[in-house]
Scaffold this motif. Structure first.
Motif, PDB file in Angstrom:
ATOM      1  N   ASP A   1       0.710  -1.277   0.221  1.00 22.84           N
ATOM      2  CA  ASP A   1      -0.012  -0.032   0.006  1.00 22.84           C
ATOM      3  C   ASP A   1       0.759   1.474   0.117  1.00 22.84           C
ATOM      4  O   ASP A   1       0.398   2.117   0.547  1.00 22.84           O
ATOM      5  CB  ASP A   1      -0.963  -0.006   1.186  1.00 22.84           C
ATOM      6  CG  ASP A   1      -2.027   0.916   1.201  1.00 22.84           C
ATOM      7  OD1 ASP A   1      -2.469   1.036  -0.152  1.00 22.84           O
ATOM      8  OD2 ASP A   1      -2.503   1.594   1.982  1.00 22.84           O
ATOM      9  N   GLU A   2       1.853   1.284  -0.738  1.00 22.92           N
ATOM     10  CA  GLU A   2       2.599   2.448  -1.142  1.00 22.92           C
ATOM     11  C   GLU A   2       1.814   3.367  -2.075  1.00 22.92           C
ATOM     12  O   GLU A   2       1.787   4.544  -1.869  1.00 22.92           O
ATOM     13  CB  GLU A   2       3.922   2.127  -1.400  1.00 22.92           C
ATOM     14  CG  GLU A   2       4.843   1.571  -0.421  1.00 22.92           C
ATOM     15  CD  GLU A   2       5.343   2.840   0.247  1.00 22.92           C
ATOM     16  OE1 GLU A   2       6.068   4.085  -0.077  1.00 22.92           O
ATOM     17  OE2 GLU A   2       5.279   2.667   1.671  1.00 22.92           O
ATOM     18  N   VAL A   3       1.634   3.013  -3.170  1.00 20.46           N
ATOM     19  CA  VAL A   3       1.019   3.763  -4.131  1.00 20.46           C
ATOM     20  C   VAL A   3      -0.370   3.082  -4.852  1.00 20.46           C
ATOM     21  O   VAL A   3      -0.732   3.279  -6.000  1.00 20.46           O
ATOM     22  CB  VAL A   3       1.869   3.987  -5.465  1.00 20.46           C
ATOM     23  CG1 VAL A   3       2.777   4.815  -4.974  1.00 20.46           C
ATOM     24  CG2 VAL A   3       2.604   2.763  -5.976  1.00 20.46           C
ATOM     25  N   ALA A   4      -1.030   1.783  -3.906  1.00 17.18           N
ATOM     26  CA  ALA A   4      -1.816   1.125  -4.548  1.00 17.18           C
ATOM     27  C   ALA A   4      -3.120   1.986  -4.736  1.00 17.18           C
ATOM     28  O   ALA A   4      -3.806   1.765  -5.854  1.00 17.18           O
ATOM     29  CB  ALA A   4      -2.283  -0.101  -3.422  1.00 17.18           C
ATOM     30  N   ALA A   5      -3.370   3.002  -4.254  1.00 17.61           N
ATOM     31  CA  ALA A   5      -4.750   3.774  -4.402  1.00 17.61           C
ATOM     32  C   ALA A   5      -4.642   4.632  -5.527  1.00 17.61           C
ATOM     33  O   ALA A   5      -5.697   5.214  -6.193  1.00 17.61           O
ATOM     34  CB  ALA A   5      -4.782   4.830  -3.229  1.00 17.61           C
ATOM     35  N   LEU A   6      -3.213   4.672  -6.269  1.00 17.57           N
ATOM     36  CA  LEU A   6      -3.333   5.671  -7.448  1.00 17.57           C
ATOM     37  C   LEU A   6      -3.476   4.668  -8.676  1.00 17.57           C
ATOM     38  O   LEU A   6      -3.307   5.279  -9.643  1.00 17.57           O
ATOM     39  CB  LEU A   6      -1.906   6.250  -7.389  1.00 17.57           C
ATOM     40  CG  LEU A   6      -1.516   6.965  -6.350  1.00 17.57           C
ATOM     41  CD1 LEU A   6      -0.061   7.727  -6.263  1.00 17.57           C
ATOM     42  CD2 LEU A   6      -2.578   8.292  -5.992  1.00 17.57           C
ATOM     43  N   ALA A   7      -3.511   3.460  -8.606  1.00 15.21           N
ATOM     44  CA  ALA A   7      -3.625   2.650  -9.638  1.00 15.21           C
ATOM     45  C   ALA A   7      -5.071   2.802 -10.322  1.00 15.21           C
ATOM     46  O   ALA A   7      -5.978   3.368  -9.927  1.00 15.21           O
ATOM     47  CB  ALA A   7      -3.483   1.068  -9.384  1.00 15.21           C
ATOM     48  N   ASP A   8      -5.366   2.182 -11.650  1.00 19.31           N
ATOM     49  CA  ASP A   8      -6.478   2.300 -12.181  1.00 19.31           C
ATOM     50  C   ASP A   8      -6.805   0.758 -12.719  1.00 19.31           C
ATOM     51  O   ASP A   8      -6.400   0.071 -13.531  1.00 19.31           O
ATOM     52  CB  ASP A   8      -6.343   2.946 -13.506  1.00 19.31           C
ATOM     53  CG  ASP A   8      -7.614   3.207 -14.365  1.00 19.31           C
ATOM     54  OD1 ASP A   8      -8.815   2.843 -13.553  1.00 19.31           O
ATOM     55  OD2 ASP A   8      -7.575   3.379 -15.630  1.00 19.31           O
ATOM     56  N   PRO A   9      -7.703   0.172 -11.994  1.00 12.84           N
ATOM     57  CA  PRO A   9      -8.591   0.664 -10.843  1.00 12.84           C
ATOM     58  C   PRO A   9      -7.876   0.559  -9.479  1.00 12.84           C
ATOM     59  O   PRO A   9      -6.784  -0.113  -9.580  1.00 12.84           O
ATOM     60  CB  PRO A   9      -9.471  -0.351 -10.773  1.00 12.84           C
ATOM     61  CG  PRO A   9      -8.929  -1.572 -11.051  1.00 12.84           C
ATOM     62  CD  PRO A   9      -8.208  -1.386 -12.147  1.00 12.84           C
ATOM     63  N   PRO A  10      -8.148   1.497  -8.536  1.00  9.79           N
ATOM     64  CA  PRO A  10      -7.469   1.584  -7.266  1.00  9.79           C
ATOM     65  C   PRO A  10      -7.320   0.130  -6.658  1.00  9.79           C
ATOM     66  O   PRO A  10      -8.334  -0.743  -6.882  1.00  9.79           O
ATOM     67  CB  PRO A  10      -8.158   2.529  -6.617  1.00  9.79           C
ATOM     68  CG  PRO A  10      -8.934   3.359  -7.447  1.00  9.79           C
ATOM     69  CD  PRO A  10      -9.422   2.441  -8.603  1.00  9.79           C
ATOM     70  N   LEU A  11      -6.149  -0.285  -5.932  1.00  6.80           N
ATOM     71  CA  LEU A  11      -5.791  -1.521  -5.887  1.00  6.80           C
ATOM     72  C   LEU A  11      -6.183  -1.824  -4.183  1.00  6.80           C
ATOM     73  O   LEU A  11      -5.707  -1.070  -3.377  1.00  6.80           O
ATOM     74  CB  LEU A  11      -4.633  -1.845  -5.922  1.00  6.80           C
ATOM     75  CG  LEU A  11      -3.760  -2.096  -7.251  1.00  6.80           C
ATOM     76  CD1 LEU A  11      -2.486  -2.311  -7.337  1.00  6.80           C
ATOM     77  CD2 LEU A  11      -4.720  -2.891  -8.341  1.00  6.80           C
ATOM     78  N   THR A  12      -6.901  -2.763  -4.102  1.00  9.22           N
ATOM     79  CA  THR A  12      -7.126  -3.429  -2.407  1.00  9.22           C
ATOM     80  C   THR A  12      -5.688  -3.607  -2.201  1.00  9.22           C
ATOM     81  O   THR A  12      -5.090  -4.144  -2.926  1.00  9.22           O
ATOM     82  CB  THR A  12      -8.300  -4.461  -2.637  1.00  9.22           C
ATOM     83  OG1 THR A  12      -9.628  -3.977  -2.943  1.00  9.22           O
ATOM     84  CG2 THR A  12      -8.094  -5.123  -1.167  1.00  9.22           C
ATOM     85  N   ALA A  13      -5.485  -3.480  -0.771  1.00  6.16           N
ATOM     86  CA  ALA A  13      -3.993  -3.612  -0.374  1.00  6.16           C
ATOM     87  C   ALA A  13      -4.084  -3.724   1.009  1.00  6.16           C
ATOM     88  O   ALA A  13      -4.875  -3.093   1.668  1.00  6.16           O
ATOM     89  CB  ALA A  13      -3.044  -2.425  -0.970  1.00  6.16           C
ATOM     90  N   VAL A  14      -3.149  -4.519   1.447  1.00  9.04           N
ATOM     91  CA  VAL A  14      -2.755  -4.953   2.784  1.00  9.04           C
ATOM     92  C   VAL A  14      -1.754  -3.737   3.262  1.00  9.04           C
ATOM     93  O   VAL A  14      -0.767  -3.393   2.498  1.00  9.04           O
ATOM     94  CB  VAL A  14      -1.926  -6.049   3.033  1.00  9.04           C
ATOM     95  CG1 VAL A  14      -1.515  -6.263   4.534  1.00  9.04           C
ATOM     96  CG2 VAL A  14      -2.882  -7.361   2.510  1.00  9.04           C
TER      97      VAL A  14
END
Length: 383
Positions: free
Chosen positions: A327-340
């Motif tokens: 969860d370093e940059v997962a929220a910026l992906a397309d689609p936003p990535l679910t992350a630990v």
């Protein structure tokens, strides 16, 4: 001829004599007169204050006034005061690090300054703001490089003269074992970050703060199962020291939940020469084995895998659900990535707290703190 260092009891007797002689004495003065490091002086002061022999004052100590000792009576004597930390509950001597000139200096060596560790550094810096001076050095995942940086920090020959160390050393191989023994033998406290090691002749654990990565990946596995996936995949990095724990936790949860891990691959990191080949292999096997969801360690590789899947006409999350680890940059992906999301800032803050408490009380038990990750659900794993 080398002069033998005095026994602790002798050193403390000399310390008390110096304070009696001068009325009060600063840590820097006591360090110079006794020929020991400031951290050793602070340890002695903490003990002598706790037993009521001395009274702590700003930057040093004095002989207590009659009736104002630390074990009762009136007045504002020093001693083990009410200042405690919520995470450990172990009290610090009041005013131990009150003045900027007397704050301990902490050396911090991390393997990377551009991924994962910046948040750990921010947490450490925030925790050290009022209690310690932090000196940062960027290392690598190479044992020799890490040891070089550590040696430069503790060296008496031009080094900054740190009072303690925060370090994330390599943990595998004989060189890593030698480094652990070297760290265990230092005459100053060491706290490991995101690592667990034993050292010394009795293979005793070094103090540490680490994330329970197995628990975190297990949470991801349970989330995937909750979404109805029964044939899943696991992609870990062959270079990350966290991969073994991530794999262990994921497979244990899969066995408990009785779903099939039909893909279990280690890959090169994104910047590695073999990543393109490894990523193609992952997607080929997902198609061949019917994998519908995958946990990928870490964010960068997960984002790249999503891009490559789309180029093949695979839809995320419809055809392949993706969960990232870090969860370093997962929220910026397309689609936003679910992350630990490991508690990186909390790791740095807790490490600083452990070290400052060790400086205040050298005889406290070794602490090995384990923190939990959290799962942040986003679009890549479906509704």
């Amino acid at each position: 001829m080398t002069q033998e260092a005095p026994l602790p009891s002798e050193r403390r007797a000399r310390l008390i004599a110096r304070v009696r002689e001068t009325g009060s004495a600063r840590v820097s003065d006591l360090s110079r007169v006794l020929g020991v490091t400031p951290v050793t002086v602070r340890r002695d002061l903490a003990l002598l204050v706790a037993e009521g022999t001395l009274e702590k004052v700003h930057g040093g100590a004095r002989i207590p006034a009659r009736g104002t000792g630390t074990n009762g009576g009136s007045g504002s004597g020093g001693g083990l005061g009410a200042r405690t930390g919520a995470s450990t509950g172990v009290p610090l001597p009041e005013g131990m690090f009150a003045g900027d000139d007397e704050r301990p200096t902490i050396g911090m060596v991390v393997p990377s300054l551009d991924y994962y560790w910046p948040e750990v550094i921010r947490g450490a810096r925030a925790a050290a703001h009022d209690t310690a001076r932090l000196i940062l050095r960027g290392g690598s995942y190479d044992v020799d490089q890490i040891r070089h940086q550590l040696a430069a920090l503790v060296s008496d020959d031009g080094g900054p003269g740190v009072d303690g160390l925060l370090v994330a050393p390599p943990v595998d191989g004989p060189d890593a074992t030698d480094l652990a023994d070297w760290l265990a033998g230092l005459d100053l406290p060491v706290v490991l970050m995101e690592r667990r090691l034993v050292g010394g002749p009795y293979r005793e654990p070094l103090e540490s703060v680490a994330t329970d990565h197995a628990l975190g990946s297990g949470t991801a596995a349970r989330h995937i199962a909750e979404r109805g996936h029964r044939r899943v995949g696991l992609v870990t990095s062959r270079t990350s020291p966290h991969s073994a724990a991530v794999r262990r936790g994921f497979l244990a949860a899969a066995a408990d939940l009785e779903f099939d891990v039909v893909l279990d691959l280690e890959t090169d990191p994104l910047a590695g020469a073999e990543w393109a080949t490894d990523a193609a292999t992952v997607l080929d096997e997902c198609t061949e084995t019917g994998v519908t969801a995958v946990l990928v360690h870490s964010d960068r590789e997960a984002i790249s895998l999503v891009e490559l899947a789309r180029e093949r006409g695979m839809r995320v999350p419809t055809d392949l659900a993706v969960v990232a680890y870090d969860d370093e940059v997962a929220a910026l992906a397309d689609p936003p990535l679910t992350a630990v999301s490991p508690p990186k800032a909390a790791i740095g803050a807790a490490a600083v707290e452990l070290l400052t408490r060790r400086l205040a009380d050298a005889d406290r038990p070794v602490h090995r703190i384990e923190l939990s990750s959290r799962l942040i659900v986003r679009a890549s794993s479906g509704d």
